[in-house]
Design a protein around this motif. Structure first.
Motif, PDB file in Angstrom:
ATOM      1  N   VAL A   1      19.000  12.968  -2.499  1.00  0.00           N
ATOM      2  CA  VAL A   1      18.432  12.595  -1.200  1.00  0.00           C
ATOM      3  C   VAL A   1      16.991  12.120  -1.373  1.00  0.00           C
ATOM      4  O   VAL A   1      16.577  11.114  -0.801  1.00  0.00           O
ATOM      5  CB  VAL A   1      18.501  13.777  -0.210  1.00  0.00           C
ATOM      6  N   ILE A   2      16.218  12.826  -2.171  1.00  0.00           N
ATOM      7  CA  ILE A   2      14.812  12.462  -2.380  1.00  0.00           C
ATOM      8  C   ILE A   2      14.708  11.118  -3.078  1.00  0.00           C
ATOM      9  O   ILE A   2      13.857  10.293  -2.732  1.00  0.00           O
ATOM     10  CB  ILE A   2      14.092  13.551  -3.199  1.00  0.00           C
TER      11      ILE A   2
ATOM     12  N   VAL B   1       0.827  -1.201   0.000  1.00  0.00           N
ATOM     13  CA  VAL B   1       0.000   0.000   0.000  1.00  0.00           C
ATOM     14  C   VAL B   1       0.863   1.253   0.000  1.00  0.00           C
ATOM     15  O   VAL B   1       0.579   2.216  -0.704  1.00  0.00           O
ATOM     16  CB  VAL B   1      -0.949   0.002   1.220  1.00  0.00           C
ATOM     17  N   LEU B   2       1.937   1.269   0.770  1.00  0.00           N
ATOM     18  CA  LEU B   2       2.759   2.462   0.898  1.00  0.00           C
ATOM     19  C   LEU B   2       3.775   2.633  -0.220  1.00  0.00           C
ATOM     20  O   LEU B   2       4.310   3.717  -0.398  1.00  0.00           O
ATOM     21  CB  LEU B   2       3.481   2.467   2.247  1.00  0.00           C
ATOM     22  N   GLY B   3       4.054   1.594  -0.977  1.00  0.00           N
ATOM     23  CA  GLY B   3       5.015   1.705  -2.073  1.00  0.00           C
ATOM     24  C   GLY B   3       4.625   2.754  -3.098  1.00  0.00           C
ATOM     25  O   GLY B   3       5.410   3.648  -3.411  1.00  0.00           O
TER      26      GLY B   3
ATOM     27  N   GLU C   1       5.183  10.700  -3.589  1.00  0.00           N
ATOM     28  CA  GLU C   1       5.854  11.733  -2.804  1.00  0.00           C
ATOM     29  C   GLU C   1       7.197  12.103  -3.427  1.00  0.00           C
ATOM     30  O   GLU C   1       7.577  13.273  -3.454  1.00  0.00           O
ATOM     31  CB  GLU C   1       6.044  11.265  -1.364  1.00  0.00           C
ATOM     32  N   GLU C   2       7.898  11.115  -3.939  1.00  0.00           N
ATOM     33  CA  GLU C   2       9.184  11.372  -4.590  1.00  0.00           C
ATOM     34  C   GLU C   2       8.990  12.244  -5.823  1.00  0.00           C
ATOM     35  O   GLU C   2       9.734  13.202  -6.049  1.00  0.00           O
ATOM     36  CB  GLU C   2       9.839  10.045  -4.975  1.00  0.00           C
ATOM     37  N   GLY C   3       7.968  11.943  -6.625  1.00  0.00           N
ATOM     38  CA  GLY C   3       7.696  12.731  -7.822  1.00  0.00           C
ATOM     39  C   GLY C   3       7.325  14.171  -7.499  1.00  0.00           C
ATOM     40  O   GLY C   3       7.772  15.110  -8.165  1.00  0.00           O
ATOM     41  N   VAL C   4       6.525  14.354  -6.468  1.00  0.00           N
ATOM     42  CA  VAL C   4       6.136  15.701  -6.060  1.00  0.00           C
ATOM     43  C   VAL C   4       7.351  16.467  -5.557  1.00  0.00           C
ATOM     44  O   VAL C   4       7.549  17.644  -5.896  1.00  0.00           O
ATOM     45  CB  VAL C   4       5.022  15.647  -4.982  1.00  0.00           C
ATOM     46  N   GLY C   5       8.178  15.818  -4.779  1.00  0.00           N
ATOM     47  CA  GLY C   5       9.381  16.466  -4.261  1.00  0.00           C
ATOM     48  C   GLY C   5      10.315  16.910  -5.376  1.00  0.00           C
ATOM     49  O   GLY C   5      10.856  18.022  -5.350  1.00  0.00           O
ATOM     50  N   LEU C   6      10.490  16.055  -6.374  1.00  0.00           N
ATOM     51  CA  LEU C   6      11.351  16.423  -7.508  1.00  0.00           C
ATOM     52  C   LEU C   6      10.749  17.569  -8.315  1.00  0.00           C
ATOM     53  O   LEU C   6      11.469  18.452  -8.784  1.00  0.00           O
ATOM     54  CB  LEU C   6      11.605  15.206  -8.396  1.00  0.00           C
ATOM     55  N   ALA C   7       9.420  17.589  -8.454  1.00  0.00           N
ATOM     56  CA  ALA C   7       8.771  18.680  -9.178  1.00  0.00           C
ATOM     57  C   ALA C   7       8.969  20.011  -8.444  1.00  0.00           C
ATOM     58  O   ALA C   7       9.215  21.048  -9.076  1.00  0.00           O
ATOM     59  CB  ALA C   7       7.284  18.380  -9.355  1.00  0.00           C
TER      60      ALA C   7
END
Length: 78
Positions: free
Chosen positions: A67-68, A31-33, A39-45
């Motif tokens: 890091v992200i 579920v969390l994968g 979250e990683e995609g949003v952080g990179l954006a």
């Protein structure tokens, strides 16, 4: 035979708890994968936007994106 009954019952209980633990932890990872990837995609954006606006340098972008994108270290796993 009566002496083995409590031992067998305890063994069955321990196996049931272990099975439940495995099912819950595997299900949580499943579920969390996808959430982690989102979250990683949003952080990179966000980082890309800050880079384009000149708020951060290329070096800061590279460091933060590394890091992200890195997998979090999990204890207890090889």
């Amino acid at each position: 035979m009566d002496r083995l009954d409590p031992i067998v019952a305890l063994l069955v209980f321990v196996l049931a708890v272990a099975l439940l633990f495995v099912v819950v932890t595997r299900g949580t990872r499943a579920v969390l994968g996808p959430r982690r990837r989102l979250e990683e995609g949003v952080g990179l954006a966000v980082l890309e936007g800050r880079l384009q606006r000149g708020e951060i340098s290329r070096e800061e972008f590279a460091s933060a994106s590394q890091v992200i994108s890195s997998e979090p270290k999990r204890t207890g796993e090889p």
